[in-house]
Structure formats: structure tokens, C-alpha cells
Write a protein that holds these residues in place. Structure first.
Motif, PDB file in Angstrom:
ATOM      1  N   ASP A 209       0.807  -1.219   0.000  1.00 51.58           N
ATOM      2  CA  ASP A 209       0.000   0.000   0.000  1.00 51.58           C
ATOM      3  C   ASP A 209       0.841   1.270   0.000  1.00 51.58           C
ATOM      4  O   ASP A 209       0.448   2.293  -0.566  1.00 51.58           O
ATOM      5  N   ALA A 210       1.961   1.232   0.679  1.00 50.38           N
ATOM      6  CA  ALA A 210       2.866   2.382   0.768  1.00 50.38           C
ATOM      7  C   ALA A 210       4.236   1.840   1.143  1.00 50.38           C
ATOM      8  O   ALA A 210       4.387   0.642   1.404  1.00 50.38           O
ATOM      9  N   GLU A 211       5.249   2.713   1.192  1.00 52.02           N
ATOM     10  CA  GLU A 211       6.582   2.247   1.576  1.00 52.02           C
ATOM     11  C   GLU A 211       7.514   3.418   1.832  1.00 52.02           C
ATOM     12  O   GLU A 211       7.346   4.504   1.260  1.00 52.02           O
ATOM     13  N   PRO A 212       8.513   3.221   2.681  1.00 54.08           N
ATOM     14  CA  PRO A 212       9.620   4.175   2.741  1.00 54.08           C
ATOM     15  C   PRO A 212      10.529   3.928   1.549  1.00 54.08           C
ATOM     16  O   PRO A 212      10.587   2.808   1.019  1.00 54.08           O
ATOM     17  N   GLY A 213      11.230   4.940   1.102  1.00 51.94           N
ATOM     18  CA  GLY A 213      12.123   4.745  -0.038  1.00 51.94           C
ATOM     19  C   GLY A 213      12.793   6.036  -0.456  1.00 51.94           C
ATOM     20  O   GLY A 213      12.633   7.088   0.177  1.00 51.94           O
ATOM     21  N   LEU A 214      13.538   5.959  -1.534  1.00 53.59           N
ATOM     22  CA  LEU A 214      14.306   7.106  -2.006  1.00 53.59           C
ATOM     23  C   LEU A 214      13.394   8.194  -2.561  1.00 53.59           C
ATOM     24  O   LEU A 214      12.432   7.918  -3.280  1.00 53.59           O
ATOM     25  N   VAL A 230      20.791   0.472  -8.691  1.00 53.12           N
ATOM     26  CA  VAL A 230      20.239   0.695  -7.352  1.00 53.12           C
ATOM     27  C   VAL A 230      19.280  -0.444  -7.041  1.00 53.12           C
ATOM     28  O   VAL A 230      18.470  -0.839  -7.887  1.00 53.12           O
ATOM     29  N   ALA A 231      19.367  -0.985  -5.823  1.00 55.02           N
ATOM     30  CA  ALA A 231      18.432  -2.015  -5.370  1.00 55.02           C
ATOM     31  C   ALA A 231      18.015  -1.689  -3.941  1.00 55.02           C
ATOM     32  O   ALA A 231      18.764  -1.067  -3.183  1.00 55.02           O
ATOM     33  N   ALA A 232      16.813  -2.123  -3.582  1.00 54.24           N
ATOM     34  CA  ALA A 232      16.281  -1.830  -2.252  1.00 54.24           C
ATOM     35  C   ALA A 232      15.482  -3.017  -1.734  1.00 54.24           C
ATOM     36  O   ALA A 232      15.105  -3.920  -2.490  1.00 54.24           O
ATOM     37  N   ASP A 233      15.203  -2.981  -0.429  1.00 57.96           N
ATOM     38  CA  ASP A 233      14.464  -4.069   0.220  1.00 57.96           C
ATOM     39  C   ASP A 233      12.972  -3.762   0.326  1.00 57.96           C
ATOM     40  O   ASP A 233      12.253  -4.436   1.051  1.00 57.96           O
ATOM     41  N   ASN A 234      12.518  -2.752  -0.415  1.00 61.73           N
ATOM     42  CA  ASN A 234      11.082  -2.482  -0.469  1.00 61.73           C
ATOM     43  C   ASN A 234      10.549  -2.976  -1.821  1.00 61.73           C
ATOM     44  O   ASN A 234      11.258  -3.659  -2.554  1.00 61.73           O
ATOM     45  N   TRP A 235       9.321  -2.635  -2.166  1.00 63.57           N
ATOM     46  CA  TRP A 235       8.767  -3.179  -3.406  1.00 63.57           C
ATOM     47  C   TRP A 235       8.954  -2.279  -4.612  1.00 63.57           C
ATOM     48  O   TRP A 235       8.707  -2.704  -5.738  1.00 63.57           O
ATOM     49  N   VAL A 237      11.667   0.610  -4.630  1.00 62.35           N
ATOM     50  CA  VAL A 237      12.855   1.460  -4.493  1.00 62.35           C
ATOM     51  C   VAL A 237      12.516   2.845  -3.944  1.00 62.35           C
ATOM     52  O   VAL A 237      13.098   3.295  -2.962  1.00 62.35           O
ATOM     53  N   GLU A 238      11.562   3.537  -4.567  1.00 64.03           N
ATOM     54  CA  GLU A 238      11.285   4.917  -4.175  1.00 64.03           C
ATOM     55  C   GLU A 238      10.126   5.006  -3.184  1.00 64.03           C
ATOM     56  O   GLU A 238       9.320   4.082  -3.042  1.00 64.03           O
ATOM     57  N   VAL A 239      10.066   6.125  -2.505  1.00 66.13           N
ATOM     58  CA  VAL A 239       9.018   6.353  -1.508  1.00 66.13           C
ATOM     59  C   VAL A 239       7.645   6.332  -2.167  1.00 66.13           C
ATOM     60  O   VAL A 239       7.471   6.789  -3.296  1.00 66.13           O
ATOM     61  N   GLN A 240       6.670   5.787  -1.457  1.00 68.72           N
ATOM     62  CA  GLN A 240       5.278   5.796  -1.908  1.00 68.72           C
ATOM     63  C   GLN A 240       4.377   6.131  -0.732  1.00 68.72           C
ATOM     64  O   GLN A 240       4.565   5.599   0.354  1.00 68.72           O
ATOM     65  N   PRO A 241       3.418   7.047  -0.918  1.00 68.88           N
ATOM     66  CA  PRO A 241       3.132   7.765  -2.159  1.00 68.88           C
ATOM     67  C   PRO A 241       4.265   8.725  -2.534  1.00 68.88           C
ATOM     68  O   PRO A 241       4.928   9.299  -1.658  1.00 68.88           O
ATOM     69  N   ALA A 242       4.455   8.926  -3.843  1.00 68.13           N
ATOM     70  CA  ALA A 242       5.586   9.709  -4.313  1.00 68.13           C
ATOM     71  C   ALA A 242       5.295  11.202  -4.371  1.00 68.13           C
ATOM     72  O   ALA A 242       6.192  12.011  -4.152  1.00 68.13           O
TER      73      ALA A 242
END
Length: 305
Positions: A209-214, A230-235, A237-242
Motif C-alpha cells: 500500500d505504501a513504503e519508505p524509499g528514495l 540501485v536495489a532496495a528491500d522495499n517493493w 525502491v522509491e518512496v510511496q506515495p511519491a
């Protein structure tokens, strides 16, 4: 027409033509024989860490973007086939979206205003054939080189960052300083938000639904450092909502800069090892499947410390 801020940033950071008009590698061009040789110096113990989640029915996909969790089916079991000498055989297949678990986004995964990376028209992706330019198999042999894990969640003292927490370039530099390692040209940037830990410990309900991210502002920092991936442990990579369109950082990194992104990577075991000895760089391999016309691919990344 609304002029989104990410488009202006994309124009400033564009790598179109940097490696030629026909280039389909993008920032993987930063990976050279020299950077690979230098990356070998990051192998100190020889211990290996596999960074994927299981490929199967227990993943996080719940129909978003028409994705489902992988479906694994046995087609032959030892009771279905035997030979006079006592030989038995097992065989199976799997049906899955190429981006349903630990994955790589290719350079035709995201575009805008009619174009993908390097000016490739969006019409080069079609239902029957997939991508005829910038396909995922064009990225082979993929990434092999130095990876650096920036554990922003650990630096902030929690198990995971809160959804909607936008990581800035200052956050990346703070994490870089804390781990005592500076990213250099041709490296892979791995960002731990702890979002994977949340999914693994609390379940996947609501995880997408949302996530922390770049934050989109990180694109300039990534461009300046000549990061290859770039790789991340979220779904995502970037913050959502953006806030500035749907996936503004994807748009800049993939479409404008020509960068593969790694999503849903599991850094938990690797991060624990890095904390133990205070060493946050390693040799990393991440190679897509050779899927003709694919726009993404499952991946089983391996970090060697």
C-alpha cells in the motif's frame, strides 16, 4: 499539460547518447574490467549471502499491476516415470510474472512522453513480442562488481522506516559516513529501509500500500556518483506515495538515466553480517534471465564478503 518536476530533473540528468545512439546498457556501462577487478578487493571472508525471497505462493503479490505470486507445479513425479533399472525422474514448471518477487526492472519497464531510455519509442513494446529494444536480455551479462549496503533503517535505530518516509541525499551521505565506505563509479547502491523485515515478520497484508524509499532528489546524487545500479528491500525502491506523479524516481533513473532497478531484495542476513564486522562493501552479482523481449526479470543476487 501539467509539467511534473521529475521531467525537468530527467532532462538535466539524461544519459541519452552518452554511450552512443544504439546503447541499451545505460548505467551498466560504468561497470568495466577495472571496476570488476577492484571489486574483488571487497571479498575478505569468502562468505556468500543470497539476497532473494522464496519464489512461490507465499510472496507479497496480490494482483497489483496484474501480478500474482509464482505458481509452481509438478509435471512428473517419481511415481509417474520409472525405468527397468530403477531410475526415477521428477520434472516441473513455474508460471509467474517476471516481476513478482526479487526482481530487476529493465529499461522498458518505465517510460513517459512516448519514449523509453535513449529515445526508444514506446511502440517498440508490443503484446505478442515484448520489447524489441532495451529488453532485459540486452543487459546481460548483468551487474558484477562492488556493492555497498547503506542501512538507513539501522542508522535510524528502528526495525524499519515508516511508510511514506522519503530518504534524501543527506540520508544517503549520513549512512555512507556511518559505514565508512564511499560509493564510486560502477558500484551498486543497496538501500535497506527495513521494509522487507516488516513483511517477513508481520506478513504481507498492506505491504504494497505504501513504503519508505528514495526521494526523487536522490537521482542527482546517484548520477553524480556514477552508480551502475540501485536495489532496495522495499517493493519499488522509491518512496510511496511519491507525490510528483506515480513513480517519478523510476522515470528519471530508468527512462532518463538508463538504470536497472532491483526490487524486493532481502538484506537481513547480509546487514547482520555487515554490522558484526563493520564492513559494508562486497562483491555483488545480479544477472537477469535471458528472456527475449522481457521488460523485467526474476533475480537471485549474491553478495560475497
Amino acid at each position: 499539460m501539467t509539467e511534473y518536476a521529475f521531467k525537468e530533473a530527467g532532462r538535466e540528468l539524461s544519459n541519452w547518447g552518452r554511450w552512443g545512439e544504439e546503447d541499451e546498457l545505460g548505467t551498466l556501462n560504468f561497470v568495466t574490467p577495472r571496476t570488476v577487478r577492484q571489486a574483488v578487493e571487497s571479498v575478505r571472508t569468502g562468505r556468500r549471502y543470497e539476497l532473494s525471497i522464496p519464489v512461490g505462493s507465499t510472496g507479497p503479490q496480490t494482483g497489483w499491476m496484474r501480478r500474482i505470486n509464482p505458481v509452481h507445479t509438478m509435471t512428473v513425479t517419481p511415481h509417474d516415470f520409472t525405468a527397468p533399472e530403477g531410475l526415477v525422474i521428477s520434472d516441473d514448471f513455474i508460471a509467474m510474472p517476471l516481476q513478482s518477487g526479487t526482481q530487476l526492472d529493465g529499461l522498458t519497464h518505465v517510460g513517459y512522453d512516448g519514449s523509453f531510455y535513449n529515445g526508444v519509442p514506446v511502440d517498440t513494446v508490443a503484446p505478442a513480442r515484448g520489447a524489441t529494444r532495451n529488453a532485459i536480455d540486452a543487459t546481460l551479462p548483468g551487474f558484477a562488481g562492488r556493492g555497498v549496503l547503506l542501512d538507513v533503517a539501522g542508522l535510524d535505530g528502528g526495525e524499519w522506516l515508516e511508510p511514506g518516509r522519503a530518504l534524501t541525499a543527506a540520508d544517503l551521505e549520513r549512512a555512507e559516513e556511518a559505514c565508512g565506505t564511499r560509493l564510486r563509479s560502477g558500484d551498486a547502491l543497496l538501500v535497506r529501509t527495513g521494509w522487507m523485515r516488516k513483511g517477513l515478520t508481520q506478513g504481507w497484508d498492506g505491504w504494497l500500500d505504501a513504503e519508505p524509499g528514495l526521494a526523487p532528489e536522490c537521482a542527482s546524487w546517484i548520477h553524480e556518483r556514477e552508480v551502475a545500479m540501485v536495489a532496495a528491500d522495499n517493493w519499488g525502491v522509491e518512496v510511496q506515495p511519491a507525490g510528483d506523479g506515480l513513480v517519478p524516481l523510476h522515470a528519471i533513473l530508468i527512462r532518463d538515466m538508463g538504470m536497472m532497478l532491483g526490487e524486493i531484495w532481502n538484506f537481513e542476513e547480509l546487514a547482520a553480517a555487515c554490522r558484526t564486522d563493520g564492513t559494508w562493501d562486497f562483491f555483488l552479482t545480479a544477472t537477469a534471465l535471458r528472456v527475449t523481449g522481457g521488460v523485467g526479470s526474476p533475480v537471485s543476487p549474491v553478495a560475497i564478503r
